[in-house]
Write a protein that holds these residues in place. Structure first.
Motif, PDB file in Angstrom:
ATOM      1  N   SER A 131     -11.783   5.236  -3.265  1.00 38.71           N
ATOM      2  CA  SER A 131     -12.705   6.360  -3.086  1.00 38.71           C
ATOM      3  C   SER A 131     -12.081   7.643  -3.625  1.00 38.71           C
ATOM      4  N   THR A 132     -12.822   8.721  -3.546  1.00 35.29           N
ATOM      5  CA  THR A 132     -12.261  10.035  -3.847  1.00 35.29           C
ATOM      6  C   THR A 132     -11.273  10.394  -2.746  1.00 35.29           C
ATOM      7  N   PRO A 133     -10.066  10.822  -3.065  1.00 33.81           N
ATOM      8  CA  PRO A 133      -9.096  11.169  -2.022  1.00 33.81           C
ATOM      9  C   PRO A 133      -9.665  12.194  -1.043  1.00 33.81           C
ATOM     10  N   PRO A 134      -9.275  12.117   0.209  1.00 40.99           N
ATOM     11  CA  PRO A 134      -9.813  13.045   1.209  1.00 40.99           C
ATOM     12  C   PRO A 134      -9.338  14.472   0.974  1.00 40.99           C
ATOM     13  N   GLU A 135     -10.066  15.399   1.539  1.00 44.11           N
ATOM     14  CA  GLU A 135      -9.631  16.791   1.521  1.00 44.11           C
ATOM     15  C   GLU A 135      -8.404  16.946   2.418  1.00 44.11           C
ATOM     16  N   PRO A 136      -7.458  17.788   2.048  1.00 44.89           N
ATOM     17  CA  PRO A 136      -6.296  17.997   2.912  1.00 44.89           C
ATOM     18  C   PRO A 136      -6.677  18.406   4.337  1.00 44.89           C
ATOM     19  N   ALA A 137      -7.770  19.147   4.488  1.00 47.83           N
ATOM     20  CA  ALA A 137      -8.194  19.574   5.821  1.00 47.83           C
ATOM     21  C   ALA A 137      -8.578  18.389   6.693  1.00 47.83           C
ATOM     22  N   THR A 138      -9.106  17.329   6.073  1.00 42.32           N
ATOM     23  CA  THR A 138      -9.470  16.129   6.830  1.00 42.32           C
ATOM     24  C   THR A 138      -8.231  15.474   7.416  1.00 42.32           C
ATOM     25  N   VAL A 139      -7.193  15.353   6.605  1.00 38.21           N
ATOM     26  CA  VAL A 139      -5.943  14.773   7.070  1.00 38.21           C
ATOM     27  C   VAL A 139      -5.278  15.682   8.094  1.00 38.21           C
ATOM     28  N   ALA A 140      -5.326  16.986   7.870  1.00 37.16           N
ATOM     29  CA  ALA A 140      -4.704  17.935   8.791  1.00 37.16           C
ATOM     30  C   ALA A 140      -5.347  17.900  10.162  1.00 37.16           C
ATOM     31  N   ALA A 141      -6.622  17.492  10.251  1.00 30.14           N
ATOM     32  CA  ALA A 141      -7.307  17.434  11.547  1.00 30.14           C
ATOM     33  C   ALA A 141      -6.611  16.473  12.501  1.00 30.14           C
ATOM     34  N   LEU A 142      -5.936  15.473  11.960  1.00 29.55           N
ATOM     35  CA  LEU A 142      -5.243  14.501  12.810  1.00 29.55           C
ATOM     36  C   LEU A 142      -4.031  15.107  13.509  1.00 29.55           C
ATOM     37  N   THR A 143      -3.492  16.206  12.977  1.00 23.73           N
ATOM     38  CA  THR A 143      -2.299  16.806  13.573  1.00 23.73           C
ATOM     39  C   THR A 143      -2.593  17.459  14.914  1.00 23.73           C
ATOM     40  N   ALA A 144      -3.854  17.494  15.326  1.00 20.18           N
ATOM     41  CA  ALA A 144      -4.184  17.988  16.667  1.00 20.18           C
ATOM     42  C   ALA A 144      -3.666  17.046  17.736  1.00 20.18           C
ATOM     43  N   GLY A 145      -3.373  15.788  17.357  1.00 20.52           N
ATOM     44  CA  GLY A 145      -2.822  14.835  18.308  1.00 20.52           C
ATOM     45  C   GLY A 145      -1.394  15.173  18.686  1.00 20.52           C
ATOM     46  N   LYS A 146      -0.994  14.711  19.860  1.00 22.80           N
ATOM     47  CA  LYS A 146       0.375  14.958  20.319  1.00 22.80           C
ATOM     48  C   LYS A 146       0.880  13.713  21.036  1.00 22.80           C
ATOM     49  N   PRO A 159      -1.748  12.626  -6.202  1.00 15.60           N
ATOM     50  CA  PRO A 159      -0.572  13.258  -5.600  1.00 15.60           C
ATOM     51  C   PRO A 159      -0.639  13.244  -4.080  1.00 15.60           C
ATOM     52  N   ALA A 160       0.522  13.117  -3.449  1.00 15.45           N
ATOM     53  CA  ALA A 160       0.586  13.113  -1.994  1.00 15.45           C
ATOM     54  C   ALA A 160       0.905  14.479  -1.409  1.00 15.45           C
ATOM     55  N   ASP A 161       1.536  15.355  -2.200  1.00 11.20           N
ATOM     56  CA  ASP A 161       2.002  16.637  -1.675  1.00 11.20           C
ATOM     57  C   ASP A 161       0.925  17.489  -1.000  1.00 11.20           C
ATOM     58  N   PRO A 162      -0.343  17.480  -1.454  1.00 13.39           N
ATOM     59  CA  PRO A 162      -1.340  18.314  -0.774  1.00 13.39           C
ATOM     60  C   PRO A 162      -1.546  17.961   0.697  1.00 13.39           C
ATOM     61  N   TRP A 167       2.785  18.134   8.875  1.00 13.79           N
ATOM     62  CA  TRP A 167       3.511  16.897   9.187  1.00 13.79           C
ATOM     63  C   TRP A 167       4.996  17.130   8.960  1.00 13.79           C
ATOM     64  N   PRO A 168       5.799  17.245   9.994  1.00 12.23           N
ATOM     65  CA  PRO A 168       7.238  17.477   9.782  1.00 12.23           C
ATOM     66  C   PRO A 168       7.959  16.299   9.151  1.00 12.23           C
ATOM     67  N   GLU A 183      -1.139   1.792  -5.897  1.00 14.67           N
ATOM     68  CA  GLU A 183      -1.699   2.603  -4.824  1.00 14.67           C
ATOM     69  C   GLU A 183      -0.553   3.277  -4.068  1.00 14.67           C
ATOM     70  N   LEU A 184      -0.799   4.491  -3.593  1.00 12.75           N
ATOM     71  CA  LEU A 184       0.237   5.247  -2.908  1.00 12.75           C
ATOM     72  C   LEU A 184      -0.026   5.225  -1.404  1.00 12.75           C
ATOM     73  N   LEU A 185       0.911   4.675  -0.666  1.00 10.09           N
ATOM     74  CA  LEU A 185       0.813   4.626   0.790  1.00 10.09           C
ATOM     75  C   LEU A 185       1.656   5.753   1.375  1.00 10.09           C
ATOM     76  N   VAL A 186       1.014   6.606   2.147  1.00 10.56           N
ATOM     77  CA  VAL A 186       1.683   7.745   2.775  1.00 10.56           C
ATOM     78  C   VAL A 186       1.753   7.493   4.280  1.00 10.56           C
ATOM     79  N   TYR A 187       2.923   7.736   4.845  1.00 10.06           N
ATOM     80  CA  TYR A 187       3.049   7.727   6.297  1.00 10.06           C
ATOM     81  C   TYR A 187       3.576   9.085   6.724  1.00 10.06           C
ATOM     82  N   ALA A 188       2.926   9.674   7.715  1.00 12.96           N
ATOM     83  CA  ALA A 188       3.346  10.974   8.231  1.00 12.96           C
ATOM     84  C   ALA A 188       3.297  10.931   9.747  1.00 12.96           C
ATOM     85  N   THR A 189       4.188  11.669  10.367  1.00 13.63           N
ATOM     86  CA  THR A 189       4.240  11.668  11.821  1.00 13.63           C
ATOM     87  C   THR A 189       4.881  12.946  12.334  1.00 13.63           C
TER      88      THR A 189
END
Length: 299
Positions: A131-146, A159-162, A167-168, A183-189
């Motif tokens: 698909s079309t890669p997601p918007e960075p804001a969509t991915v950033a919404a997950l950082t509300a989790g703790k 690119p993965a940098d955006p 994500w520390p 395919e590029l697999l990104v893991y962030a936590t």
């Protein structure tokens, strides 16, 4: 590229990571959220596999809430299948699935807010390889989790940098079966122990039809067989390049570099450092004794 084989590797990695994440998250909090984007992109195979893992947590779910949010163009078509798996688990109302149509970019953040996924354990899986890669804001919404965790798959060459913001801890792996970009697999936590667990799962998956990993930071683009003891060549090159750029580093710093900036684990860095020291490629200070975290390594 063998898309079916790569899809199988991704699905097994998701299942392995969920099997570790779900029990730990349910022990930590009374409400836990799993977000599955692009849920209908593969006919729902990955979403169903994820729901089966969640359904296995029936004993832990009692008295808690384990919620799956599935977004996509029309994941409502999956709803009966996902609901049937949840209903058959014996977890009762503690296990719930919400399917939201209208696109992952448009609906994921809204869905997370609707189920109260703020400041509770959250894991997101977004496979946008087709698909079309997601918007960075969509991915950033997950950082509300703790704490928050993310598995993101991007099309070859994307690119993965955006997606690093918020994500520390952020690492990436290329899934490939040829010299062509994979395919590029990104893991962030937001939690260091979670990154270590992901790396263990990464190298424990079964190899399917020639699918291999490639470290995006390896200038030679070496393909690495999936193995519990992966070929150390790319890590050796990256550790030496890191030392050349910085002059010297402690063993702890080099282990952290391997964990966060390469496809390898911290333990892999220790093994490579022993080889480099024994071969005289690098020196250590002090020159004798145990290779502890405070030992300084230099070229």
């Amino acid at each position: 590229m063998s898309f079916s084989s790569i899809a199988t590797v991704k699905r097994e990695l998701l299942v392995r990571h969920l099997e570790a994440w779900a029990p730990a998250a349910l022990h930590r909090a009374r409400r836990v959220t799993y977000a599955h984007g692009y849920a209908d992109a593969d006919g729902g195979a990955a979403a169903e596999a994820a729901m089966r893992v969640l359904a296995e947590q029936s004993d832990l779910v009692r008295g808690r809430e384990l919620i799956m949010v599935a977004t996509g163009d029309d994941p409502g078509l999956l709803a009966p299948r996902l609901t049937a798996i949840a209903d058959g688990s014996g977890a009762g109302a503690g296990l719930a699935v919400h399917t939201i149509s209208g696109g992952t970019d448009e609906r994921l953040a809204v869905g997370l807010k609707a189920v109260g996924a703020q400041r509770v354990p959250v894991l997101g899986f977004l496979d946008a390889a087709g698909s079309t890669p997601p918007e960075p804001a969509t991915v950033a919404a997950l950082t509300a989790g703790k704490p928050a965790e993310l598995l993101l798959v991007l099309p070859p060459g994307a690119p993965a940098d955006p997606y690093r913001a918020g994500w520390p801890l952020f690492t990436q792996i290329e899934l490939a079966d040829s010299d062509e970009p994979g395919e590029l697999l990104v893991y962030a936590t937001t939690a260091g122990k979670s990154l270590e667990g992901f790396k263990e799962a990464l190298w424990a998956v079964d190899e399917f039809a020639g699918v291999r990993y490639r470290d995006p930071g390896d200038p030679e683009r070496h393909l690495i067989d999936i193995s519990l003891t992966p070929h150390p060549g790319p890590l050796r090159r990256e550790l030496l390049a890191h030392l050349a750029a910085n002059g010297e580093a402690t063993v702890t710093e080099l282990r952290t570099f391997a964990l966060t900036e390469t496809v390898y684990r911290a333990a892999d860095a220790t093994r490579v450092l022993h080889t480099l020291i024994d071969g005289g490629t690098v020196t250590r200070r002090p020159s004798h004794g145990r290779l502890g975290g405070d030992v300084v390594i230099s070229v």
